[in-house]
Write an enzyme that holds these catalytic residues in place. Structure first.
Site, PDB file in Angstrom:
ATOM      1  N   VAL A  75       3.730  -0.983   3.727  1.00  9.24           N
ATOM      2  CA  VAL A  75       2.780  -0.881   4.906  1.00  9.24           C
ATOM      3  C   VAL A  75       2.197  -1.928   3.657  1.00  9.24           C
ATOM      4  O   VAL A  75       2.409  -1.860   2.507  1.00  9.24           O
ATOM      5  CB  VAL A  75       2.447  -0.184   5.038  1.00  9.24           C
ATOM      6  CG1 VAL A  75       0.399   0.135   5.678  1.00  9.24           C
ATOM      7  CG2 VAL A  75       2.536   0.865   5.911  1.00  9.24           C
ATOM      8  N   GLY A  98       6.985   4.020   7.946  1.00 13.03           N
ATOM      9  CA  GLY A  98       8.400   5.097   8.711  1.00 13.03           C
ATOM     10  C   GLY A  98       9.554   3.525   9.197  1.00 13.03           C
ATOM     11  O   GLY A  98      10.580   4.561   8.419  1.00 13.03           O
ATOM     12  N   PHE A  99       9.477   2.861   9.130  1.00 16.97           N
ATOM     13  CA  PHE A  99      10.109   1.706   8.811  1.00 16.97           C
ATOM     14  C   PHE A  99       9.768   0.629   8.103  1.00 16.97           C
ATOM     15  O   PHE A  99      10.205  -0.422   8.986  1.00 16.97           O
ATOM     16  CB  PHE A  99      11.030   1.939  10.506  1.00 16.97           C
ATOM     17  CG  PHE A  99       9.404   1.293  11.294  1.00 16.97           C
ATOM     18  CD1 PHE A  99       8.430   0.712  11.202  1.00 16.97           C
ATOM     19  CD2 PHE A  99       9.710   3.037  12.052  1.00 16.97           C
ATOM     20  CE1 PHE A  99       7.749   1.344  12.966  1.00 16.97           C
ATOM     21  CE2 PHE A  99       8.441   3.253  13.022  1.00 16.97           C
ATOM     22  CZ  PHE A  99       7.765   2.184  12.891  1.00 16.97           C
ATOM     23  N   GLY A 100       9.484   0.574   6.693  1.00 15.99           N
ATOM     24  CA  GLY A 100       9.028  -0.465   6.583  1.00 15.99           C
ATOM     25  C   GLY A 100       7.831  -0.727   5.687  1.00 15.99           C
ATOM     26  O   GLY A 100       6.882   0.831   5.431  1.00 15.99           O
ATOM     27  N   ASP A 104       5.962  14.625  14.101  1.00 15.99           N
ATOM     28  CA  ASP A 104       5.965  14.327  13.033  1.00 15.99           C
ATOM     29  C   ASP A 104       4.714  14.601  12.222  1.00 15.99           C
ATOM     30  O   ASP A 104       4.086  14.026  11.460  1.00 15.99           O
ATOM     31  CB  ASP A 104       7.259  13.287  12.694  1.00 15.99           C
ATOM     32  CG  ASP A 104       7.374  12.576  11.021  1.00 15.99           C
ATOM     33  OD1 ASP A 104       7.523  14.273  10.513  1.00 15.99           O
ATOM     34  OD2 ASP A 104       8.050  11.899  10.705  1.00 15.99           O
ATOM     35  N   LEU A 140       0.749  -0.936  -0.286  1.00 16.44           N
ATOM     36  CA  LEU A 140       0.267   0.357   0.426  1.00 16.44           C
ATOM     37  C   LEU A 140       0.828   1.169   0.032  1.00 16.44           C
ATOM     38  O   LEU A 140       0.426   2.095  -0.698  1.00 16.44           O
ATOM     39  CB  LEU A 140      -0.572  -0.161   1.189  1.00 16.44           C
ATOM     40  CG  LEU A 140      -2.160  -0.879   1.545  1.00 16.44           C
ATOM     41  CD1 LEU A 140      -2.897  -1.098   3.233  1.00 16.44           C
ATOM     42  CD2 LEU A 140      -3.115  -0.511   0.488  1.00 16.44           C
ATOM     43  N   GLY A 141       1.679   1.584   0.739  1.00 15.44           N
ATOM     44  CA  GLY A 141       2.891   2.208   0.389  1.00 15.44           C
ATOM     45  C   GLY A 141       3.761   2.234   0.854  1.00 15.44           C
ATOM     46  O   GLY A 141       4.234   0.799   1.815  1.00 15.44           O
ATOM     47  N   LYS A 159       1.796  -3.295   9.124  1.00 12.18           N
ATOM     48  CA  LYS A 159       3.090  -2.626   8.724  1.00 12.18           C
ATOM     49  C   LYS A 159       4.188  -3.484   8.909  1.00 12.18           C
ATOM     50  O   LYS A 159       3.604  -3.575  10.448  1.00 12.18           O
ATOM     51  CB  LYS A 159       3.039  -0.651   9.324  1.00 12.18           C
ATOM     52  CG  LYS A 159       3.972  -0.280   8.835  1.00 12.18           C
ATOM     53  CD  LYS A 159       4.278   1.174   9.748  1.00 12.18           C
ATOM     54  CE  LYS A 159       4.576   1.548  10.412  1.00 12.18           C
ATOM     55  NZ  LYS A 159       4.393   3.483  11.244  1.00 12.18           N
TER      56      LYS A 159
END
Ligand SMILES: *[C@@H]1O[C@H](CO)[C@@H](O)[C@H](O)[C@H]1NC(C)=O
Ligand SMILES: *[C@@H]1O[C@H](CO)[C@@H](O)[C@H](O)[C@H]1NC(C)=O
Ligand SMILES: *[C@@H]1O[C@H](CO)[C@@H](O)[C@H](O)[C@H]1NC(C)=O
Ligand SMILES: *[C@@H]1O[C@H](CO)[C@@H](O)[C@H](O)[C@H]1NC(C)=O
Ligand SMILES: *[C@@H]1O[C@H](CO)[C@@H](O)[C@H](O)[C@H]1NC(C)=O
Ligand SMILES: *[C@@H]1O[C@H](CO)[C@@H](O)[C@H](O)[C@H]1NC(C)=O
Length: 930
Positions: free
Chosen positions: A606, A602-604, A718, A598-599, A620
């Protein structure tokens, strides 16, 4: 953030700030006008005797090497001739020479006017014929057939960029020259026929009634030029001294123009205007947009009525128009130009009218297609910066790629049908370039081929060039470059995706010299390069840049991290019970073996997934390639199990299965806010203002909950458009709590950590300096989100120089131009007051000092008020009640009436009276008098 009335002090303040900082060398004056006396030497401007407008020399608008200043011959200078015609700039060299007018607002409407008075400046007695282009679109052929007569070209357009270029194109029939160039901003509602893909080129604009006296600025605040037209042998003039009410219509014809009108000499006849269209060089039978303006100039006793209709070539095109005293009425063809070999416009009184017809003004235009796409604007800014940086001496003028026949020397472009051309190769070998390799080269993202060989380039090779995804050949040979070959290049060379030529650079560290032991070096570089690349790749996964700055003060950081807090709360055994725990095997099943991405989070990645009960989820999965993000992962699990709010993305479960870590979220089908804002196509479905406002309110509520509803309060750290997710109903939820930090319990107002984190462009400058995030840092970032919502722009722009969105907005607001900042893709579909208010809130949120910023609670309250304004505005109805469309003969003619209160009763009169209007001799529209 007190009340909406706080707006004007703001304006003043912004203005002062802009003035104090020297502004950005805006080219426009306080009215947004640009008035250039082309060919005027020196730097001094002067005031025009009649309009009192200030005319400036053209040197700031054109390449200094382009053209030369010339004086017209003395015999053509008369005492009445305005000073701006006394000199010209002529362009004997180059196929195309362009003026660039800057400081414009993309998406706004402008009038551009160029004037040409030959005056035998070159002593040849041969006036030229040449073409005029507006940016990449043909505007007009200038045919100066008379030595001493002025020729003008006027167009109204919507500009796609913050600049517009006016280019003189040599067509082999004489040397192009120009006397005057003027730009005037128009209101967006003016001339609805003008949009991004269509402009209007003026044929005639006539003020009917008076015999003399051109009307322009200041009578027309937009400085349209209204030429008087009257023929006492054929028409009767009628006029009034009363002030007309013309500000409500879509044209705002100056009052003085509407105060006069013509009627047929013989009251029993109709008004007629006939003409034959003159073939245009690129259009032998040009179509016309015809705009007729009407207003009643006499007070009519009850029972007396003036009612008329318009027909063209015998076909009735308007409905029956009852004029209102001092009101404005306009009949025009809105959608398509009228095209015929002969035009006969007849204005007849209706059968019930007791008075003959009249007309106050008429405008005739040609359509000007503006469908040619200019080169991708990022490429244009990059190559323009390169041109400026190295003082490139080639005739690089106008658009780099368009038209194809005039594409810049030394570069090639790719052309596709629906998207702007891109620059694909650039050859600047043997060009005498010196200094560093400009970072702008790395902004030419579509480059395949870059040749900078045989120059005097010094410094190191920037690794950013290795990031150009399509670059296959980079020739840097025969320069004076130094330092190592950056790791990014080594990787791409190893992959075989890039051919780098770097021979004959004596100071470059390659195998053969001794900066470092040669063989070791290159091996090392690769070994070092791989982790570096992995990390770079990893960082880029976040779509944003995490700025990891090590603070120089380890003492203070130790003090502030509460070890007990960390170890207990981050321990997964203490996670809340309602959160489900998944095994890695289960996750693979849910995501159908990690099938659909999907996208990137932050750390991997999804992934899309479905639970057993069919619920769609987003999974995620922490990337295993690095230890980075471990803490963040745990932080997020920790936070999400603790907090629940309708505007925070909710966690369904998590996975901590040996090495594997993952989070399972509710599925947000509409993706990120960023994806909705960054839609580049002007027409593609784009969020409307009310939707944006709702998203603003909802995400503000989410952040407010973090600040106020959580104990201890949380700082997100963020907040940005990519961390606001939208579900199928476009409801907004805040996501990505990986960087969130809890306040210290001991009542501190900030948290100290060892690293400043966040996203460039959104990051609070105060936090960057102090290294201590506060809830007000989130307020700052949210202010940026608001500005992005209003403008549709990214938080930082580099066009041409780097500027953040706050400066960009302040600059425009300082000119009092709220429309100038509004995302044009909303098509004006907004209430101006709510827009003002949101811009005001955003600027307060982004105040330099955090103490001047409102709290999120204030922000939520204010935004809710804005949303209410917008909703109230909708309820009152968007239909203004005046507009009537009229279909006739496939032409969509419109009649818009804007009556004044005084006249309301008039339309009630119902007297019937016979008229037998005769025919008025044809009125020929000849060359406009001056
Ligand atoms: C044009 O005329 C002005 C004075 O009217 C003079 O100062 C200037 O040098 C002339 N320029 C040229 C190019 O002859
Ligand atoms: C320019 O105008 C003159 C006179 O109107 C005409 O004879 C001539 O053909 C025109 N030239 C071009 C190139 O259109
Ligand atoms: C501009 O107006 C023309 C004529 O009404 C229309 O065909 C065209 O689609 C419009 N373009 C845009 C971008 O709205
Ligand atoms: C490059 O630099 C060298 C030495 O400084 C100089 O001799 C040469 O003229 C320069 N070449 C160009 C094109 O500037
Ligand atoms: C003229 O007036 C009569 C009587 O009031 C009315 O019935 C008729 O509709 C009117 N005609 C037009 C064309 O307005
Ligand atoms: C307008 O009036 C003139 C003169 O009375 C007449 O000849 C003409 O047909 C009328 N036009 C229309 C469209 O009714």
């Amino acid at each position: 953030m007190e009340q909406p009335t706080a707006v004007s002090p703001w304006l003043l303040l912004l203005f002062l700030v802009a003035a104090a900082t020297g502004g950005s060398r805006a080219q426009t004056d306080s009215k947004g006008f640009i008035s250039i006396d082309c060919g005027l030497p020196g730097k001094a401007s002067y005031e025009d005797a009649t309009t009192k407008l200030s005319y400036v020399p053209d040197s700031g608008f054109i390449d200094p090497a382009a053209g030369s200043n010339m004086n017209i011959s003395a015999q053509h200078i008369t005492s009445q001739l305005s000073r701006r015609y006394h000199d010209v700039r002529s362009f004997p060299d180059g196929a195309r020479n362009c003026y660039t007018l800057r400081s414009l607002v993309p998406g706004n409407k402008y009038l551009l006017r160029a004037a040409f008075l030959y005056g035998d400046y070159d002593g040849l007695g041969r006036p030229p014929v040449f073409d005029l282009h507006m940016g990449v679109n043909y505007w007009k052929t200038v045919n100066v057939s008379n030595l001493g007569m002025e020729v003008t070209a006027e167009a109204m357009v919507v500009v796609p960029d913050n600049f517009v270029q006016v280019c003189l194109v040599n067509t082999g029939t004489g040397t192009p020259f120009i006397s005057v160039l003027e730009l005037r901003p128009l209101k967006m509602k003016f001339y609805p026929q003008v949009n991004l893909t269509q402009g209007l080129v003026l044929d005639y604009r006539l003020n009917l009634g008076p015999e003399t006296g051109t009307v322009r600025y200041p009578e027309d605040p937009h400085d349209r030029v209204w030429i008087p037209f009257m023929d006492p042998k054929e028409y009767l003039e009628i006029s009034t001294k009363q002030t007309m009410q013309t500000d409500y219509d879509d044209f705002e014809v100056p009052k003085v123009v509407m105060q006069t009108a013509i009627m047929p000499l013989n009251a029993s006849r109709n008004l007629e205007i006939s003409w034959e269209p003159v073939p245009q060089p690129r259009d032998p039978s040009p179509g016309h947009f015809i705009i007729m303006h009407f207003s009643e100039v006499q007070i009519l006793p009850s029972g007396i009525m003036r009612q008329l209709y318009v027909s063209i070539n015998g076909v009735k095109v308007s409905k029956d128009v009852t004029l209102s005293y001092l009101g404005a009425g306009v009949v025009y063809n809105g959608d398509h130009p009228y095209r015929d070999s002969y035009y006969n416009i007849s204005i007849n009184a209706t059968i019930n009218s007791t008075l003959p017809p009249l007309m106050n003004a008429i405008e005739l235009f040609f359509a000007m297609p503006t469908t040619n796409l200019a080169t991708d604007s990022r490429d244009v800014s990059a190559v323009t910066a390169i041109k400026a940086r190295y003082h490139v001496q080639r005739n690089w003028m106008g658009d780099p790629c368009v038209p194809k026949t005039m594409a810049w020397e030394s570069l090639t472009c790719s052309y596709t049908i629906a998207s702007p051309p891109r620059i694909t190769s650039l050859n600047l070998s043997f060009t005498g370039l010196n200094g560093d390799i400009s970072p702008s080269f790395a902004n030419l993202k579509a480059l395949h081929y870059l040749d900078l060989s045989n120059n005097n380039l010094t410094g190191t090779i920037p690794d950013t060039l290795s990031q150009l995804p399509l670059l296959t050949l980079l020739d840097l040979s025969s320069n004076q470059l130094s330092g190592p070959i950056p790791s990014g290049f080594l990787k791409r060379i190893q992959e075989g995706s890039l051919n780098l030529r770097y021979g004959n650079n004596s100071n470059l560290c390659t195998d053969k010299n001794s900066c470092h032991p040669a063989k070791m070096k290159s091996r090392l570089a690769i070994y070092v390069a791989v982790p570096v690349v992995v990390i770079l790749f990893f960082v880029s996964l976040t779509i944003t840049f995490l700025l990891l700055l090590r603070r120089k003060n380890p003492g203070s950081m130790k003090n502030s991290i509460n070890p007990r807090n960390e170890s207990t709360n981050y321990n997964h055994s203490s996670l809340g019970l309602e959160t489900r725990r998944f095994t890695y095997i289960e996750l693979k099943k849910i995501t159908n073996n990690l099938q659909r991405v999907l996208g990137k989070g932050g750390f991997g990645y999804v992934y899309d997934g479905f639970l057993d009960d069919g619920t769609q989820v987003a999974v995620k999965i922490r990337s295993q390639s690095s230890n980075q993000g471990d803490k963040e992962f745990l932080a997020e699990v920790h936070i999400l199990t603790r907090i629940h709010h309708k505007n925070l993305v909710s966690m369904i479960g998590y996975c901590k299965d040996g090495e594997h870590m993952a989070l399972v979220y509710e599925f947000m089908s509409e993706g990120t806010l960023q994806e909705h804002i960054a839609v580049r196509d002007h027409n593609e479905a784009c969020l409307r203002w009310k939707q944006r406002l709702r998203i603003a309110v909802e995400s503000a509520q989410g952040i407010e909950y973090l600040h106020k509803g959580c104990n201890p309060p949380l700082i997100h750290r963020d907040v940005k458009a990519t961390n606001i997710l939208l579900n199928s109903r476009l409801e907004a939820k805040i996501a990505d709590f990986g960087l969130s930090k809890a306040f210290n319990r001991d009542n501190e107002t900030h948290v100290s950590t060892n690293a400043v984190v966040g996203t460039l462009g959104y990051m609070d400058p105060e936090y960057q300096t102090t290294g201590r995030p506060t809830t007000k840092s989130d307020v700052y970032s949210f202010g940026i989100v608001l500005l992005v919502l209003v403008t549709g722009k990214p938080p930082t722009m580099n066009n041409p120089q780097t500027m953040n969105i706050i400066q960009w907005v302040q600059q425009r607001l300082s000119q009092g131009n709220i429309e100038g900042i509004v995302d044009v893709r909303m098509h004006g579909d907004h209430d101006i007051n709510s827009m003002w208010k949101v811009a005001d809130i955003a600027l307060k949120c982004t105040a330099n000092s955090s103490t001047d910023r409102p709290t999120m609670t204030d922000v939520v309250t204010q935004l809710q008020e804005c949303l209410k304004l917008e909703e109230d505005c909708d309820d009152s109805g968007t239909n203004d009640g005046f507009y009537t469309g009229m279909n006739s003969n496939d032409l969509n003619w419109r009649y818009d009436a804007y009556p004044t209160n005084r006249s309301m009763s008039m339309s009630e009169s119902n007297t019937t009276m016979e008229h037998n209007f005769g025919r008025v001799p044809t009125m020929d529209i000849g060359p406009a008098t001056r």
